[in-house]
Every structure is written in C-alpha cells, then in structure tokens.
Motif scaffolding. Structure first.
Motif, mmCIF file in Angstrom:
data_model
loop_
_atom_site.group_PDB
_atom_site.id
_atom_site.type_symbol
_atom_site.label_atom_id
_atom_site.label_comp_id
_atom_site.label_asym_id
_atom_site.label_seq_id
_atom_site.Cartn_x
_atom_site.Cartn_y
_atom_site.Cartn_z
ATOM 1 N N THR A 125 -3.094 10.149 4.491
ATOM 2 C CA THR A 125 -2.139 10.184 5.610
ATOM 3 C C THR A 125 -0.919 11.067 5.341
ATOM 4 N N THR A 126 -0.963 11.897 4.297
ATOM 5 C CA THR A 126 0.154 12.794 3.999
ATOM 6 C C THR A 126 0.516 13.723 5.161
ATOM 7 N N PRO A 127 -0.451 14.324 5.882
ATOM 8 C CA PRO A 127 -0.069 15.195 7.011
ATOM 9 C C PRO A 127 0.818 14.491 8.035
ATOM 10 N N PHE A 135 -2.955 4.326 7.699
ATOM 11 C CA PHE A 135 -2.621 4.087 6.282
ATOM 12 C C PHE A 135 -2.948 2.650 5.905
ATOM 13 N N GLN A 136 -2.467 1.698 6.712
ATOM 14 C CA GLN A 136 -2.678 0.287 6.382
ATOM 15 C C GLN A 136 -4.127 -0.135 6.570
ATOM 16 N N ALA A 137 -4.802 0.456 7.549
ATOM 17 C CA ALA A 137 -6.227 0.145 7.725
ATOM 18 C C ALA A 137 -7.001 0.572 6.475
ATOM 19 N N ILE A 138 -6.757 1.810 6.012
ATOM 20 C CA ILE A 138 -7.409 2.311 4.799
ATOM 21 C C ILE A 138 -6.977 1.480 3.589
ATOM 22 N N HIS A 139 -5.689 1.187 3.521
ATOM 23 C CA HIS A 139 -5.102 0.442 2.412
ATOM 24 C C HIS A 139 -5.740 -0.948 2.266
ATOM 25 N N PHE A 140 -5.759 -1.712 3.358
ATOM 26 C CA PHE A 140 -6.281 -3.077 3.288
ATOM 27 C C PHE A 140 -7.790 -3.101 3.070
ATOM 28 N N ILE A 141 -8.514 -2.222 3.753
ATOM 29 C CA ILE A 141 -9.973 -2.186 3.578
ATOM 30 C C ILE A 141 -10.323 -1.830 2.135
ATOM 31 N N THR A 142 -9.622 -0.821 1.571
ATOM 32 C CA THR A 142 -9.880 -0.413 0.183
ATOM 33 C C THR A 142 -9.539 -1.532 -0.791
ATOM 34 N N TYR A 143 -8.401 -2.200 -0.561
ATOM 35 C CA TYR A 143 -7.985 -3.297 -1.449
ATOM 36 C C TYR A 143 -9.008 -4.436 -1.431
ATOM 37 N N GLU A 144 -9.397 -4.854 -0.239
ATOM 38 C CA GLU A 144 -10.339 -5.973 -0.126
ATOM 39 C C GLU A 144 -11.710 -5.591 -0.682
ATOM 40 N N ALA A 164 -3.034 4.745 -3.385
ATOM 41 C CA ALA A 164 -3.249 6.171 -3.643
ATOM 42 C C ALA A 164 -4.172 6.799 -2.596
ATOM 43 N N VAL A 165 -5.273 6.115 -2.298
ATOM 44 C CA VAL A 165 -6.234 6.632 -1.312
ATOM 45 C C VAL A 165 -5.592 6.742 0.068
ATOM 46 N N ASN A 176 -15.972 -12.433 4.447
ATOM 47 C CA ASN A 176 -14.869 -11.470 4.439
ATOM 48 C C ASN A 176 -15.262 -10.257 5.270
ATOM 49 N N SER A 177 -14.583 -10.026 6.396
ATOM 50 C CA SER A 177 -14.912 -8.906 7.280
ATOM 51 C C SER A 177 -13.938 -7.755 7.056
ATOM 52 N N HIS A 178 -14.473 -6.575 6.691
ATOM 53 C CA HIS A 178 -13.608 -5.403 6.485
ATOM 54 C C HIS A 178 -12.979 -4.954 7.800
ATOM 55 N N LEU A 179 -13.701 -5.147 8.891
ATOM 56 C CA LEU A 179 -13.154 -4.793 10.200
ATOM 57 C C LEU A 179 -11.949 -5.685 10.512
#
Length: 266
Positions: free
Chosen positions: A180-182, A139-148, A174-175, A69-72
């Motif tokens: 990415t709120t700004p 957002f999705q990069a952080i989202h998917f990496i955090t989830y996995e 949440a993370v 499983n590659s986080h990249l």
C-alpha cells in the motif's frame, strides 16, 4: 523520503543516510518530532480498532464459517475497524507530518493545530481521510488476513505464544506496508500540501482528492514516485505491528484468564 521535490539539503538515498543527516544537521531528537501527537491519538484509536475487530470477527465468522476461522471475516472486520481508527488518527497524522517536514514552520503541536485551523479550516484535518481509508482498508485487510494465516501455521492451537505473535505481526505489517506504499505517498502529499511540488505544476490553492493526488504524483515522479520511502515504511511498520499484536494478545490472554478465574466453579 516521500517528498516528491525535496529541498536539496533533504535528498536522501537510504533510510540510514536520512537518519544520520537528520541527527547531524537538525539534532538528536529530530527523527522523533511529532511522536507526542501520535501517542495522543494512538490510545483511543487502537482501543476502538481492536474492540470493533474482535466483535465483528466473531459475528462474521459464525456467518461465513461456523465454528472455524474465516479469512474473509478477518478481512472485513479489519476493514470496518479501520473506519473508526482513522477517524481519530487522521487529524493526528496531519499534524505529525507537517511537524516532520524539512524546515517545517511549525514549532509545536498546538501551534500547528491553531495555524492549520485558522488558515485552512477544520476540513484540512480530514482532507486526506478518503485517501487514508483507501489506503488503510486494503492495508488492514492484507494485514489481518496475513496475520491470521500465519497464526494458523505458527500457532495452530491459538494459545498465548509471544514468539508467534511477534513474527506474524511483523511479517503481516511488512507485506501490507509494501503493498500500500503508493497510496501512502498520495496521502502524504495531501497531508503536507508540498508547496515546491505543487508550484512546479502550477497548482494553486490546496490539492484535494485521491484522483488528483495520483495524477500529481505520476506527473512528478512517474511510477517510481509511488514507491518513494517504501523501505522506511516497511522498517517502520514491522516493529509497530509486532508490538501492537504482542501487547493486544497479552492483554487478551490476561483479561480472559482473569475473567475465567473469577467465574464461580459449578
């Protein structure tokens, strides 16, 4: 809550106060305004999103870390899937946010679409697309990496486990939302073209471009302006991503099980 210069009647100090005053002054269903256009766009957008993600994740994982499983790979796959997702959702987001504005002049989805198209043209529905991508790709990069990453700890064998999918999905959402709120504040400004805020800086015509949006937000609210509505955004994203991952993982498990049962035994 992300309005940079809200009407005095629409100045809220917390998510609870905003919901309470909206219901009391504008009716019980006011917080749900625009949900119909969101539902219409979400189906095809998420179908493209997860199909692209799974395909790219498998292909890139073989390149970066064969058999593992590659986080990249997860981050890249999530980012590319966002291009397709946002192409569908951006027009829906424009309509939704214009309907949700305080004292919005629009009374229906169709009326909003027609008015925006007539007065601002088709480009208005994609004015914030680059900003949306600039926000959603990280957002999705952080989202998917955090989830996995969380799945590796909560569900290392990667079996169907609803509890782990809900927790990992909620935390990942949440993370990513907080980080990415700004960019979301800038996107909201481009989508709504907030008249009061723009006229206070003598900006005529329509605001476009992420750089202009960043500059305008900073002039009006300083650094804190970039984090307006962060609590509401996190509260919204946590159940949203938890539900999305739960439903996705369930159907992935169900369809895989069905396919295996239909395979002739050798």
């Amino acid at each position: 809550m992300q309005s940079l210069q809200p009407d005095p009647k629409a100045q809220y100090r917390s998510v609870y106060e905003a919901l309470k005053r909206m219901v009391l002054t504008e009716g019980l269903w006011r917080p749900l305004r625009g949900i119909n256009v969101t539902v219409m766009g979400a189906g095809p957008a998420h179908a493209l999103y997860f199909a692209c993600y799974e395909k790219m994740k498998k292909s890139l994982s073989d390149v970066f870390q064969s058999g593992g499983n590659s986080h990249l790979a997860n981050g890249i796959a999530g980012s590319v899937a966002t291009l397709l997702h946002d192409a569908v959702m951006n027009p829906a987001e424009v309509v939704k946010q214009r309907l949700q504005m305080f004292n919005s002049p629009y009374t229906s989805v169709l009326g909003c679409v027609r008015t925006v198209h007539r007065t601002e043209g088709v480009r208005a529905f994609y004015r914030s697309y680059t900003t949306q991508l600039t926000m959603n790709v990280p957002f999705q990069a952080i989202h998917f990496i955090t989830y996995e990453l969380l799945q590796e700890h909560l569900n290392p064998r990667r079996h169907y486990n609803p509890g782990s999918h809900i927790v990992a999905g909620a935390v990942a959402g949440a993370v990513a939302a907080a980080a990415t709120t700004p960019l979301d504040v800038c996107k909201t400004l481009l989508n709504t073209q907030e008249n009061t805020a723009l006229s206070s800086l003598n900006i005529r015509g329509h605001l476009s471009g992420m750089a202009n949006a960043f500059s305008t937000v900073y002039q009006l609210g300083g650094v804190p302006g970039f984090f307006k509505g962060v609590q509401a955004r996190v509260i919204y994203q946590m159940p949203s991503t938890a539900i999305a991952w739960s439903v996705y993982e369930f159907f992935k498990y169900f369809l895989t099980k069905q396919a295996l049962e239909k395979k002739p035994s050798s």
